[in-house]
Enzyme design. Structure first.
Site, mmCIF file in Angstrom:
data_model
loop_
_atom_site.group_PDB
_atom_site.id
_atom_site.type_symbol
_atom_site.label_atom_id
_atom_site.label_comp_id
_atom_site.label_asym_id
_atom_site.label_seq_id
_atom_site.Cartn_x
_atom_site.Cartn_y
_atom_site.Cartn_z
ATOM 1 N N GLU A 161 10.090 2.605 -3.824
ATOM 2 C CA GLU A 161 9.621 1.946 -2.610
ATOM 3 C C GLU A 161 8.276 1.319 -2.922
ATOM 4 O OE1 GLU A 161 6.625 4.701 -2.886
ATOM 5 O OE2 GLU A 161 8.753 5.133 -3.190
ATOM 6 N N LYS A 177 -1.348 2.720 -10.224
ATOM 7 C CA LYS A 177 0.070 3.088 -10.089
ATOM 8 C C LYS A 177 0.782 3.252 -11.426
ATOM 9 C CE LYS A 177 0.361 3.051 -5.527
ATOM 10 N NZ LYS A 177 0.672 4.262 -4.749
ATOM 11 N N SER A 189 -9.169 1.518 -6.823
ATOM 12 C CA SER A 189 -7.785 1.819 -7.200
ATOM 13 C C SER A 189 -7.001 0.603 -7.655
ATOM 14 C CB SER A 189 -7.060 2.490 -6.034
ATOM 15 O OG SER A 189 -7.114 1.663 -4.881
#
Length: 400
Positions: free
Chosen positions: A111, A89, A377
């Site tokens: 969010e 991210k 991830s």
């Protein structure tokens, strides 16, 4: 034919920008300026310097020997879990906050589901000295307590959302409402390849550092810059988009995506949008959506907070529709077992989201010569309590 976005913001029939009138000028302004900024030498220099010196890129491409032996292929893991903040991210939030500053925005909203995007957003806001508000579903606040506390330490204001089933979709609803009330000074850092154009393309471009590095690392390791298969989990789809970005039009490379099946794609308790969804509009984009016959959103259900979303990024809806990608539904128990397996065989505790991609290995038939790159991830620190409370799902690996 290219599977990338066209000049109108669509991937095939999916995408576009369906926004309320109050946001139209804001979204148009972003659409008209994002490529100019991203392609400027000034942005590239600052972005790449931060990825190198702050995030710790390039992330390793690790040959997983024991997993390779088990699944009969040459399996490489792209270790996004080793990034600063523990997931992919951060690649996106650093790029978007630089874009926000160059566009003169003074306030950041975001969010989050699993909390990794929230942590990454709070991190870059601390770095850049900008106020940050993060919307998170009340259920996710409870099950991702560690990440909530990390966001607070970083100075973010957390706003729990109690509407719906208190998960990612509901957090996104509230973030958009906030954006509608503060369009002039607020930049919405969306965490995945969802939302109105240009967000899916913007996020995919910022995450494309993943596939850019894969090309270079494979060339060094095996003497060619492409694998036979790429694998990633997919909810909104940002790590998947980054993994496949530079290979999306290369038909030599198979694309395998794993979505969250929950209790089963046909059970009514699932987040497997590509399997259970139909064409609709969600959060400003035309894509596949889990919905009733009259268009009401069906709540997604998954053990994974980061994949618990009733839609899918338009890039992935198009890939599935055109049969460019094979999309597998992975149930909760399969994901938990896969997480324990990777932990025991390779000493890597993956995020629950990543565990869905790992579980997809058992549904594939590989040749010994096949080079497979699977993106891990995120790391599993945030999910340890969930793993421990569901260790009965882990089979032989759950006996300790």
């Amino acid at each position: 034919m290219s599977y990338q976005v066209d000049n109108k913001g669509y991937y095939g029939e999916y995408g576009g920008a369906y926004v309320p009138e109050i946001l139209y000028a804001t979204v148009e302004n972003l659409k008209n300026h994002y490529l100019e900024v991203l392609e400027s030498d000034e942005f590239k220099k600052e972005y790449m310097q931060l990825l190198r010196d702050y995030v710790g890129r390039p992330s390793p491409l690790y040959y997983a020997r024991r997993m390779s032996e088990k699944y009969g292929c040459q399996l490489y893991l792209k270790r996004e879990d080793l990034n600063h903040t523990g997931a992919h991210k951060i690649n996106n939030t650093i790029g978007q906050i630089l874009l926000a500053k160059k566009m003169g925005k003074k306030r950041i909203i975001a969010e989050t589901g699993a909390g990794q995007h929230g942590v990454a957003t709070a991190t870059v806001c601390a770095l850049m000295d900008m106020p940050c508000v993060v919307y998170q579903g009340a259920l996710d606040v409870e099950r991702q307590h560690t990440n909530v506390e990390r966001m607070k330490m970083l100075g973010a204001e957390i706003r729990p959302v109690t509407s719906g089933n208190g998960t990612l979709k509901d957090a996104t609803n509230e973030a958009i409402r906030d954006w509608c009330c503060h369009p002039a000074d607020t930049f919405y850092i969306i965490g995945s390849t969802v939302g109105p154009h240009p967000y899916p393309d913007l996020v995919a471009r910022l995450q494309s550092i993943i596939s850019e590095e894969i090309k270079q690392q494979l060339q060094e390791k095996i003497g060619r810059d492409y694998p036979d298969f790429l694998m990633a989990c997919v909810g909104g789809g940002s790590n998947a988009a980054g993994t496949i970005y530079h290979y999306i039009d290369d038909e030599r490379v198979g694309i395998i995506l794993a979505e969250a099946g929950g209790l089963g794609a046909d059970s009514g308790h699932t987040a497997a949008t590509i399997h259970a969804g139909s064409l609709g509009i969600l959060h400003g984009s035309r894509t596949l959506v889990m919905q009733t016959a009259d268009g009401q959103i069906i709540e997604a259900e998954s053990i994974s907070a980061g994949l618990d979303y009733p839609g899918i990024g338009p890039i992935h809806a198009n890939l599935a529709d055109k049969k460019r990608a094979t999309v597998l539904s992975i149930n909760d128990d399969e994901a938990v077992k896969a997480a324990y397996e990777l932990t025991r065989l390779e000493g890597i505790i993956p995020a629950l989201e990543s565990a869905h991609a790992i579980a997809a290995l058992q549904k594939m038939q590989f040749k010994p010569s096949d080079v497979v790159v699977l993106t891990v991830s995120g790391r599993g620190d945030k999910d340890v309590e969930t793993y421990l409370s569901h260790k009965e799902m882990a089979g032989e690996y759950g006996n300790f």
